[in-house]
Design a protein around this motif. Structure first.
Motif, short mmCIF file in Angstrom:
data_model
loop_
_atom_site.label_atom_id
_atom_site.label_comp_id
_atom_site.label_asym_id
_atom_site.label_seq_id
_atom_site.Cartn_x
_atom_site.Cartn_y
_atom_site.Cartn_z
N LEU A 1 0.85 -1.19 0.00
CA LEU A 1 0.00 0.00 0.00
C LEU A 1 0.88 1.23 0.00
CD1 LEU A 1 -2.44 -1.24 2.69
CD2 LEU A 1 -3.18 -0.29 0.50
N GLN A 2 0.45 2.26 -0.69
CA GLN A 2 1.28 3.45 -0.77
C GLN A 2 0.41 4.70 -0.68
OE1 GLN A 2 3.27 4.57 -4.57
NE2 GLN A 2 5.12 4.02 -3.48
N ILE A 3 0.76 5.58 0.22
CA ILE A 3 0.14 6.91 0.25
C ILE A 3 0.91 7.78 -0.73
CG2 ILE A 3 -0.07 9.02 1.61
CD1 ILE A 3 -1.04 7.52 3.91
N ASN A 4 0.20 8.45 -1.61
CA ASN A 4 0.82 9.38 -2.55
C ASN A 4 0.28 10.78 -2.29
OD1 ASN A 4 2.26 7.83 -4.98
ND2 ASN A 4 0.61 6.60 -4.12
N VAL A 5 1.19 11.73 -2.14
CA VAL A 5 0.80 13.11 -1.86
C VAL A 5 1.47 13.99 -2.89
CG1 VAL A 5 0.92 14.97 -0.16
CG2 VAL A 5 0.71 12.60 0.63
N ASP A 6 0.71 14.83 -3.57
CA ASP A 6 1.30 15.70 -4.60
C ASP A 6 0.63 17.06 -4.65
OD1 ASP A 6 3.12 13.88 -6.52
OD2 ASP A 6 1.35 12.71 -5.97
N ILE A 7 1.44 18.05 -5.00
CA ILE A 7 0.90 19.35 -5.38
C ILE A 7 1.19 19.49 -6.88
CG2 ILE A 7 1.11 21.86 -5.14
CD1 ILE A 7 2.19 21.35 -2.28
N PHE A 8 0.14 19.76 -7.65
CA PHE A 8 0.31 19.90 -9.10
C PHE A 8 0.04 21.33 -9.54
CE2 PHE A 8 -1.26 15.50 -8.51
CZ PHE A 8 -0.16 14.83 -9.02
N GLY A 9 0.87 21.80 -10.47
CA GLY A 9 0.58 23.09 -11.12
C GLY A 9 1.18 24.29 -10.44
N SER A 10 2.28 24.13 -9.73
CA SER A 10 2.93 25.31 -9.15
C SER A 10 4.44 25.15 -9.18
CB SER A 10 2.46 25.52 -7.71
OG SER A 10 3.24 26.53 -7.09
N ASP A 11 5.12 26.25 -9.52
CA ASP A 11 6.58 26.29 -9.49
C ASP A 11 7.09 26.96 -8.23
OD1 ASP A 11 7.24 25.18 -12.11
OD2 ASP A 11 6.29 26.96 -12.94
N SER A 12 6.19 27.28 -7.32
CA SER A 12 6.59 28.07 -6.15
C SER A 12 7.34 27.23 -5.12
CB SER A 12 5.35 28.67 -5.50
OG SER A 12 5.66 29.15 -4.21
N VAL A 13 8.31 27.87 -4.46
CA VAL A 13 9.03 27.22 -3.38
C VAL A 13 8.11 26.95 -2.19
CG1 VAL A 13 9.82 29.37 -2.29
CG2 VAL A 13 11.20 27.29 -2.04
N ASN A 14 6.98 27.64 -2.15
CA ASN A 14 6.00 27.35 -1.09
C ASN A 14 5.57 25.88 -1.10
OD1 ASN A 14 5.93 29.97 -0.10
ND2 ASN A 14 4.27 30.59 -1.50
#
Lengths: 430, 430
Positions: free
Chosen positions: A126-139
């Motif tokens: 099982l794997q939890i996947n966490v992503d932020i898509f669509g930003s180049d910000s260092v935030n």
């Protein structure tokens, strides 16, 4: 009757008995909760995918040797997903028109890889996947690092138990080019060499470097800069430093979340900038727990729209080992809160009604399926973790009364049938 | 850049975007909760199983035509599980020595069948499995029927929307033998005929019955008893009636939970007694939603120990259609509760601290990743379902103050930074 079939699961896969499942669920619910507190929303996708999306992107090792593939009766070449990134890239690309980027997405999925099962590695996990898509910000980097801290806290880990090591592929290239003088066509091979650094002997490293055209002087320089900590940042160009998300995190108030480590490069093809890994600090288990990175363009296989992002995948096998090693596995939850025991078969219907009323108030209640002596039934209730027994006896029931027994203190009181829900819930709240 | 790959999932499988996933999770959490209130405990098992457990037990249709099978690199013949029963039988048999029977187990698993996708049917679907193992008591039937009622209530369905139809294979055999006079070697074929009853024309039925040696007089008798409701129970022997769990449920106070229906036989081989199906009562969608039954001996493939049981499987595709048809699908949950918006990039760190404090209090909080105008950020917050915005402006922050904005009423108040967690949680509780 023929030969009996084996009861063990297929090699590299696992059965989860209820007590194991309870531990797994408690751990993952804490993680879901930590992730959702940052505004990440959960998605899901199929286990079966077209095989070509892995052949195109996941790297040859996975596609050639680790993929469980099959051909369906309609002659489509399929694979059991070995990882979630290609699937989520497909979904993001397919829905890019209606999404308001940046988006925060997470999933918890089953993945399959044909590998030799060993400590920390299964064929089905099982794997939890966490992503932020669509930003180049260092935030994004800062948020992902904060989230990892909150997730580790959520499962009870303190800061001495683990470390978040962060590298930067783009920065490493600048170091190799500007400081060490590695030619452009040797950058990837040199990066691979750095990935093997801790696992190889110094002699082997010198030899491998030599084969890449890195002479002894350059090798000394390389060894020096890789081991100079964040001081190496002063030796690359201003422009490289300005472009590096990692260098910017290190200058920010979020610097204390991470440990700079230029040796972190990670194998997967799609990472282009920041790369990170969480390591167990346990002296007997100093291993990578999970990791991730930033990709310049995730969904290029599926769309011409550039979709950058950053994310990580956390597998359940290494996490379980980590928690076990540090004594952090939760205890399995009790099976029920309350048992309702009729002392005569004639009272089965009345017991069902009492149990029903208790369930309506949110309590988990069981009633015996088979007739048993009260002492046996109470022993069984104890084993199930129940905290209260409601005992329905013919004479008392006739008078509208039941016995409520606290299974911890063994105190028993007679209460009116009309008050049983309130009485039981009072005991459960104690 | 090469040809772009398609973004649609493999035929018969589904992507769940976050809003769809939120609906799915709300529905299933209500079901888990209803099931756990009866003391059922959750287990899990692998997707990949040895192919032979299906070939041996699931019936030829599944094994021959519907199985996704593959051979691994170690030459083991594997299958993606098409149903959970063989897996759970394997697990129960393998752990029978340490289990205290009867046990109440449930799971929520992904199953695969190679079928033509159509309304209510996918190639990859989720299925809740609920079983009681190790008891021959009629209390099991009653509990399962009660549980089905509580599960349907939990998802908002009222009694007019569905019906629980129950048959009994053993009772049906007694009817066929004692009342109609079907010879023993025609019982199974006659049962199949009854399974097709509603879908076939009367002429076809007479012809098929004739082929089985059932003459017109017997056919009339058969048609008569099948349609005589529970009166048919008076026409079988006392012994058959006493042995039938269904007949005993019909005599108990639980009789009002079910509708007796001798036409319910169900196809799966392993059911031996009680069989049941829940039907949608929607005039446009009068279909079977899910069902199950009692098995005399579940785990005979794996152990010589007799393990009887009763259970059912509930698929997510038909359930979704049912809920949609009756207007019972929940609305997707908001992505976050609170947004924290800094009005200057210099305040990013302070915003992170405020967001962190709010998260520690259990609130879901997001902060902007990309700089945007306040009006745009508020519009986006609204779209995400957030109810409160905390706005951090340079001058106010200097004075130790922030603005707390109720995104429903649009009222905005200035509060001390020290009070922001309490203020926000007060608004969220409203």
């Amino acid at each position: 009757m023929g030969r009996l079939l084996p009861t063990t699961p297929y090699r590299g896969t696992r059965d989860f008995l209820p007590s194991e499942m309870s531990v797994r669920q408690q751990v993952f619910h804490r993680l879901y909760d930590a992730i959702e507190r940052f505004g990440f929303v959960r998605y899901d996708g199929p286990i079966l995918e077209s095989a070509e999306i892995y052949e195109a992107k996941s790297g040859q090792e996975i596609a050639d040797q680790q993929l469980y593939s099959l051909t369906d009766r309609g002659d489509r070449r399929l694979a059991l997903r070995p990882e979630m990134t290609p699937s989520v890239a497909r979904m993001i690309a397919g829905n890019a028109g209606q999404l308001q980027f940046p988006v925060r997405w997470y999933s918890h999925v089953i993945c399959h890889r044909y590998e030799r099962p060993q400590r920390g590695r299964m064929r089905e996990h099982l794997q939890i996947n966490v992503d932020i898509f669509g930003s180049d910000s260092v935030n994004c980097e800062i948020e992902i690092f904060e989230l990892i801290h909150d997730m580790m806290s959520a499962v009870g880990a303190t800061r001495d138990m683990w470390v978040l090591r962060v590298g930067d592929r783009a920065l490493l290239e600048s170091i190799l080019t500007d400081v060490v003088g590695v030619p452009a066509d040797r950058l990837q091979a040199t990066t691979s060499l750095i990935d093997r650094w801790a696992k190889s002997s110094p002699e082997q490293l010198v030899a491998d470097a030599g084969a890449l055209g890195i002479d002894e002087k350059q090798f000394g320089l390389l060894d020096d800069v890789l081991n100079s900590g964040s001081a190496v940042l002063e030796r690359v160009s201003d422009e490289a430093r300005e472009r590096s998300m990692l260098a910017r995190v290190l200058k920010s108030s979020a610097a204390d979340l991470i440990t700079f480590d230029p040796f972190i490069v990670r194998g997967l093809q799609y990472y282009t900038g920041t790369v990170f890994e969480v390591f167990d600090q346990h002296p007997k288990n100093n291993r990578s727990l999970f990791g991730g990175g930033r990709y310049e363009d995730l969904a290029g296989l599926f769309t011409t729209k550039r979709i950058p992002g950053i994310g990580f995948g956390m597998g359940d096998v290494t996490l379980h080992d980590f928690l076990e090693g540090h004594g952090l596995l939760p205890t399995p939850r009790a099976e029920v809160d309350v048992v309702v025991i009729p002392l005569s078969p004639d009272l089965a219907t009345d017991s069902r009604i009492v149990a029903h009323d208790l369930r309506q108030s949110g309590t988990r209640v069981s009633t015996p399926l088979e007739p048993r002596k009260l002492s046996k039934e109470l022993a069984r209730s104890d084993a199930s973790g129940a905290r209260v027994a409601v005992i329905i006896a013919p004479d008392e029931w006739e008078r509208g009364m039941v016995a409520v027994r606290d299974l911890t203190s063994h105190e028993q009181t007679e209460v009116s049938a009309a008050d049983v829900v309130a009485e039981v819930n009072k005991l459960l709240r104690c």
